[in-house]
Design an enzyme around this catalytic site. Structure first.
Site, PDB file in Angstrom:
ATOM      1  N   ASN A 148       0.866  -1.200  -0.237  1.00 30.40           N
ATOM      2  CA  ASN A 148       0.088  -0.008  -0.111  1.00 30.40           C
ATOM      3  C   ASN A 148       0.844   1.330  -0.122  1.00 30.40           C
ATOM      4  OD1 ASN A 148      -2.434  -1.468   0.238  1.00 30.40           O
ATOM      5  ND2 ASN A 148      -2.244  -1.626   2.349  1.00 30.40           N
ATOM      6  N   HIS A 154       6.713  -1.505   3.870  1.00 33.35           N
ATOM      7  CA  HIS A 154       6.458  -2.921   4.097  1.00 33.35           C
ATOM      8  C   HIS A 154       5.672  -3.634   3.102  1.00 33.35           C
ATOM      9  CE1 HIS A 154       3.224  -0.725   6.083  1.00 33.35           C
ATOM     10  NE2 HIS A 154       2.396  -1.721   5.668  1.00 33.35           N
TER      11      HIS A 154
HETATM   12  P1  AMP Z   1      -0.417  -0.875   5.694  1.00 34.91           P
HETATM   13  O1  AMP Z   1      -2.094  -0.703   5.939  1.00 34.91           O
HETATM   14  O2  AMP Z   1      -0.164  -1.324   4.544  1.00 34.91           O
HETATM   15  O3  AMP Z   1       0.202   0.445   6.347  1.00 34.91           O
HETATM   16  O4  AMP Z   1      -0.325  -1.842   6.687  1.00 34.91           O
HETATM   17  C1  AMP Z   1       0.172  -1.983   8.037  1.00 34.91           C
HETATM   18  C2  AMP Z   1      -0.161  -3.478   8.860  1.00 34.91           C
HETATM   19  O5  AMP Z   1       0.580  -3.158   9.854  1.00 34.91           O
HETATM   20  C3  AMP Z   1      -1.581  -3.650   8.823  1.00 34.91           C
HETATM   21  O6  AMP Z   1      -2.020  -4.759   8.224  1.00 34.91           O
HETATM   22  C4  AMP Z   1      -1.627  -3.922  10.662  1.00 34.91           C
HETATM   23  O7  AMP Z   1      -2.258  -4.942  10.797  1.00 34.91           O
HETATM   24  C5  AMP Z   1       0.052  -4.091  10.638  1.00 34.91           C
HETATM   25  N1  AMP Z   1       0.549  -3.810  12.111  1.00 34.91           N
HETATM   26  C6  AMP Z   1       0.419  -2.670  13.015  1.00 34.91           C
HETATM   27  N2  AMP Z   1       0.953  -2.597  13.895  1.00 34.91           N
HETATM   28  C7  AMP Z   1       1.353  -4.003  13.754  1.00 34.91           C
HETATM   29  C8  AMP Z   1       2.354  -4.565  15.020  1.00 34.91           C
HETATM   30  N3  AMP Z   1       2.594  -4.069  16.052  1.00 34.91           N
HETATM   31  N4  AMP Z   1       2.634  -5.744  14.546  1.00 34.91           N
HETATM   32  C9  AMP Z   1       2.352  -6.395  13.509  1.00 34.91           C
HETATM   33  N5  AMP Z   1       1.772  -5.971  12.753  1.00 34.91           N
HETATM   34  C10 AMP Z   1       1.236  -4.719  12.819  1.00 34.91           C
END
Ligand code: AMP
Length: 112
Positions: free
Chosen positions: A81, A94
């Protein structure tokens, strides 16, 4: 750049179970999985968005290695994203690896 949750995980300030690590990136389970396998490949370098990452495609290659290690190399979906309008919530680049269930045929994007 202000430190994000992923920056803190990379630095070890926030503990996380690392599924994979090399000199360029780590991989962790997503906290809110959208498929039986939902892993995040996170470059160690704090690049905010994909468009800021021209020289850092090593992380993209690592996604294949992580998928192999997870046993899902035959069928997985890779999602990045880029920007809030596309659903990015953590501004530390990521890659999402989604696997372990079917995805609608012809559907290009999104977690559904
Ligand atoms: P995005 O919306 O592409 O920025 O994805 C961020 C992702 O990070 C989401 O799918 C969240 O569920 C995940 N996320 C947020 N905080 C954490 C965390 N502490 N550990 C693992 N995943 C996380």
């Amino acid at each position: 750049m202000s430190e994000t949750i992923f920056g803190k995980i990379v630095s070890g300030e926030i503990p996380a179970e690392l599924l994979y690590e090399d000199e360029h990136c780590i991989a962790i389970n997503d906290i809110n999985p959208q498929a039986p396998v939902h892993v995040l490949v996170i470059p160690k370098k704090g690049i905010p968005r994909l468009v800021d990452a021209a020289a850092d495609d090593q992380a993209l290659l690592a996604a294949g290695k992580v998928a192999e290690q997870l046993g899902v190399a035959e069928a997985f979906r890779l999602i990045v994203n880029n920007g809030a309008g596309a659903g990015q919530t953590v501004f530390h680049l990521h890659l999402h690896i989604l696997a372990g269930r079917g995805f609608a045929e012809g559907q290009m994007a999104g977690f559904q």
